[in-house]
Design a protein around this motif. Structure first.
Motif, PDB file in Angstrom:
ATOM      1  N   GLY A 133      -7.894 -43.602 -42.585  1.00  0.00           N
ATOM      2  CA  GLY A 133      -6.934 -44.199 -41.660  1.00  0.00           C
ATOM      3  C   GLY A 133      -6.730 -43.362 -40.411  1.00  0.00           C
ATOM      4  N   THR A 134      -6.722 -42.065 -40.569  1.00  0.00           N
ATOM      5  CA  THR A 134      -6.571 -41.182 -39.412  1.00  0.00           C
ATOM      6  C   THR A 134      -7.757 -41.317 -38.466  1.00  0.00           C
ATOM      7  OG1 THR A 134      -5.288 -39.618 -40.736  1.00  0.00           O
ATOM      8  CG2 THR A 134      -6.278 -38.781 -38.709  1.00  0.00           C
ATOM      9  N   VAL A 135      -8.953 -41.365 -39.030  1.00  0.00           N
ATOM     10  CA  VAL A 135     -10.148 -41.550 -38.198  1.00  0.00           C
ATOM     11  C   VAL A 135     -10.099 -42.914 -37.514  1.00  0.00           C
ATOM     12  CG1 VAL A 135     -12.665 -41.759 -38.248  1.00  0.00           C
ATOM     13  CG2 VAL A 135     -11.539 -39.953 -39.552  1.00  0.00           C
ATOM     14  N   LEU A 136      -9.711 -43.955 -38.255  1.00  0.00           N
ATOM     15  CA  LEU A 136      -9.592 -45.287 -37.668  1.00  0.00           C
ATOM     16  C   LEU A 136      -8.561 -45.319 -36.543  1.00  0.00           C
ATOM     17  CD1 LEU A 136      -9.766 -47.648 -40.778  1.00  0.00           C
ATOM     18  CD2 LEU A 136     -11.432 -47.431 -38.937  1.00  0.00           C
ATOM     19  N   MET A 137      -7.460 -44.630 -36.718  1.00  0.00           N
ATOM     20  CA  MET A 137      -6.431 -44.584 -35.665  1.00  0.00           C
ATOM     21  C   MET A 137      -6.969 -43.914 -34.404  1.00  0.00           C
ATOM     22  SD  MET A 137      -3.453 -45.900 -36.548  1.00  0.00           S
ATOM     23  CE  MET A 137      -2.170 -44.973 -35.793  1.00  0.00           C
ATOM     24  N   LEU A 138      -7.701 -42.830 -34.571  1.00  0.00           N
ATOM     25  CA  LEU A 138      -8.283 -42.157 -33.409  1.00  0.00           C
ATOM     26  C   LEU A 138      -9.275 -43.063 -32.688  1.00  0.00           C
ATOM     27  CD1 LEU A 138      -8.800 -38.581 -34.873  1.00  0.00           C
ATOM     28  CD2 LEU A 138      -7.162 -39.266 -33.114  1.00  0.00           C
ATOM     29  N   VAL A 139     -10.106 -43.758 -33.449  1.00  0.00           N
ATOM     30  CA  VAL A 139     -11.066 -44.690 -32.858  1.00  0.00           C
ATOM     31  C   VAL A 139     -10.319 -45.818 -32.151  1.00  0.00           C
ATOM     32  CG1 VAL A 139     -12.858 -46.392 -33.413  1.00  0.00           C
ATOM     33  CG2 VAL A 139     -12.922 -44.121 -34.455  1.00  0.00           C
ATOM     34  N   LEU A 140      -9.279 -46.339 -32.780  1.00  0.00           N
ATOM     35  CA  LEU A 140      -8.493 -47.411 -32.174  1.00  0.00           C
ATOM     36  C   LEU A 140      -7.880 -46.979 -30.846  1.00  0.00           C
ATOM     37  CD1 LEU A 140      -6.967 -50.200 -32.307  1.00  0.00           C
ATOM     38  CD2 LEU A 140      -5.138 -48.933 -33.440  1.00  0.00           C
ATOM     39  N   VAL A 141      -7.287 -45.808 -30.817  1.00  0.00           N
ATOM     40  CA  VAL A 141      -6.625 -45.342 -29.595  1.00  0.00           C
ATOM     41  C   VAL A 141      -7.644 -45.137 -28.469  1.00  0.00           C
ATOM     42  CG1 VAL A 141      -5.354 -43.404 -28.588  1.00  0.00           C
ATOM     43  CG2 VAL A 141      -4.622 -44.366 -30.767  1.00  0.00           C
TER      44      VAL A 141
ATOM     45  N   VAL B 277       2.506 -53.440 -19.345  1.00  0.00           N
ATOM     46  CA  VAL B 277       3.381 -53.286 -20.513  1.00  0.00           C
ATOM     47  C   VAL B 277       2.681 -53.813 -21.765  1.00  0.00           C
ATOM     48  CG1 VAL B 277       5.528 -54.106 -21.563  1.00  0.00           C
ATOM     49  CG2 VAL B 277       5.540 -53.264 -19.219  1.00  0.00           C
ATOM     50  N   LEU B 278       2.042 -54.973 -21.653  1.00  0.00           N
ATOM     51  CA  LEU B 278       1.333 -55.529 -22.809  1.00  0.00           C
ATOM     52  C   LEU B 278       0.158 -54.651 -23.226  1.00  0.00           C
ATOM     53  CD1 LEU B 278       1.329 -59.342 -22.012  1.00  0.00           C
ATOM     54  CD2 LEU B 278       2.626 -58.155 -23.788  1.00  0.00           C
ATOM     55  N   LEU B 279      -0.640 -54.231 -22.263  1.00  0.00           N
ATOM     56  CA  LEU B 279      -1.786 -53.378 -22.578  1.00  0.00           C
ATOM     57  C   LEU B 279      -1.334 -52.037 -23.174  1.00  0.00           C
ATOM     58  CD1 LEU B 279      -4.101 -53.970 -19.500  1.00  0.00           C
ATOM     59  CD2 LEU B 279      -4.516 -54.685 -21.858  1.00  0.00           C
ATOM     60  N   GLY B 280      -0.200 -51.565 -22.729  1.00  0.00           N
ATOM     61  CA  GLY B 280       0.283 -50.280 -23.221  1.00  0.00           C
ATOM     62  C   GLY B 280       0.973 -50.338 -24.563  1.00  0.00           C
TER      63      GLY B 280
ATOM     64  N   TRP C  83      -1.289 -52.104 -28.783  1.00  0.00           N
ATOM     65  CA  TRP C  83      -2.076 -51.317 -29.726  1.00  0.00           C
ATOM     66  C   TRP C  83      -1.264 -50.962 -30.967  1.00  0.00           C
ATOM     67  CZ3 TRP C  83      -0.709 -46.467 -31.368  1.00  0.00           C
ATOM     68  CH2 TRP C  83       0.302 -45.840 -30.648  1.00  0.00           C
ATOM     69  N   VAL C  84       0.047 -51.083 -30.874  1.00  0.00           N
ATOM     70  CA  VAL C  84       0.918 -50.740 -32.000  1.00  0.00           C
ATOM     71  C   VAL C  84       0.692 -51.686 -33.182  1.00  0.00           C
ATOM     72  CG1 VAL C  84       3.333 -50.569 -32.705  1.00  0.00           C
ATOM     73  CG2 VAL C  84       2.617 -49.698 -30.485  1.00  0.00           C
ATOM     74  N   LEU C  85       0.352 -52.946 -32.918  1.00  0.00           N
ATOM     75  CA  LEU C  85       0.164 -53.907 -34.005  1.00  0.00           C
ATOM     76  C   LEU C  85      -0.999 -53.534 -34.932  1.00  0.00           C
ATOM     77  CD1 LEU C  85       0.873 -57.180 -32.020  1.00  0.00           C
ATOM     78  CD2 LEU C  85       2.412 -55.929 -33.534  1.00  0.00           C
ATOM     79  N   PRO C  86      -2.199 -53.305 -34.426  1.00  0.00           N
ATOM     80  CA  PRO C  86      -3.256 -52.878 -35.351  1.00  0.00           C
ATOM     81  C   PRO C  86      -2.981 -51.498 -35.952  1.00  0.00           C
ATOM     82  CG  PRO C  86      -4.102 -52.958 -33.101  1.00  0.00           C
ATOM     83  CD  PRO C  86      -2.729 -53.533 -33.083  1.00  0.00           C
ATOM     84  N   ALA C  87      -2.322 -50.639 -35.207  1.00  0.00           N
ATOM     85  CA  ALA C  87      -1.991 -49.315 -35.751  1.00  0.00           C
ATOM     86  C   ALA C  87      -1.025 -49.441 -36.928  1.00  0.00           C
ATOM     87  CB  ALA C  87      -1.387 -48.434 -34.665  1.00  0.00           C
ATOM     88  N   ALA C  88      -0.079 -50.366 -36.832  1.00  0.00           N
ATOM     89  CA  ALA C  88       0.869 -50.574 -37.928  1.00  0.00           C
ATOM     90  C   ALA C  88       0.156 -51.074 -39.180  1.00  0.00           C
ATOM     91  CB  ALA C  88       1.949 -51.555 -37.503  1.00  0.00           C
ATOM     92  N   LEU C  89      -0.833 -51.937 -39.001  1.00  0.00           N
ATOM     93  CA  LEU C  89      -1.596 -52.412 -40.159  1.00  0.00           C
ATOM     94  C   LEU C  89      -2.373 -51.269 -40.817  1.00  0.00           C
ATOM     95  CD1 LEU C  89      -2.950 -55.784 -38.752  1.00  0.00           C
ATOM     96  CD2 LEU C  89      -1.104 -55.448 -40.404  1.00  0.00           C
ATOM     97  N   ILE C  90      -2.938 -50.400 -40.006  1.00  0.00           N
ATOM     98  CA  ILE C  90      -3.671 -49.255 -40.556  1.00  0.00           C
ATOM     99  C   ILE C  90      -2.717 -48.329 -41.297  1.00  0.00           C
ATOM    100  CG2 ILE C  90      -5.015 -47.184 -39.963  1.00  0.00           C
ATOM    101  CD1 ILE C  90      -6.198 -48.808 -37.628  1.00  0.00           C
TER     102      ILE C  90
END
Length: 70
Positions: free
Chosen positions: A10-18, A46-49, A52-59
């Protein structure tokens, strides 16, 4: 999968996502967003910034699941 391994993955996925999200947001912001009215630019930024929280919350939810009992 044990929780410890899920946290590593999950940590690796979060880094890739960001990184991916930042590059995608910069590409979009350099493209058509600069041609919009300032109010629409603000909404886009604002939307672009924040989206990203939505997929991060799922991870994070997946990472924090407890281990299955054998």
């Amino acid at each position: 999968m044990p929780q410890r391994l899920r946290k590593l993955v999950g940590t690796v996925l979060m880094l890739v996502l960001v990184v991916f999200w930042a590059l995608m947001a910069m590409a979009l912001a350099q493209g058509r967003v600069t041609e919009l009215h300032w109010a629409l630019q603000t909404v886009c930024y604002v939307l672009l910034g924040s989206l990203w929280v939505l997929p991060a919350a799922l991870i994070i939810r997946w990472m924090e699941r407890p281990d299955k009992k054998a």
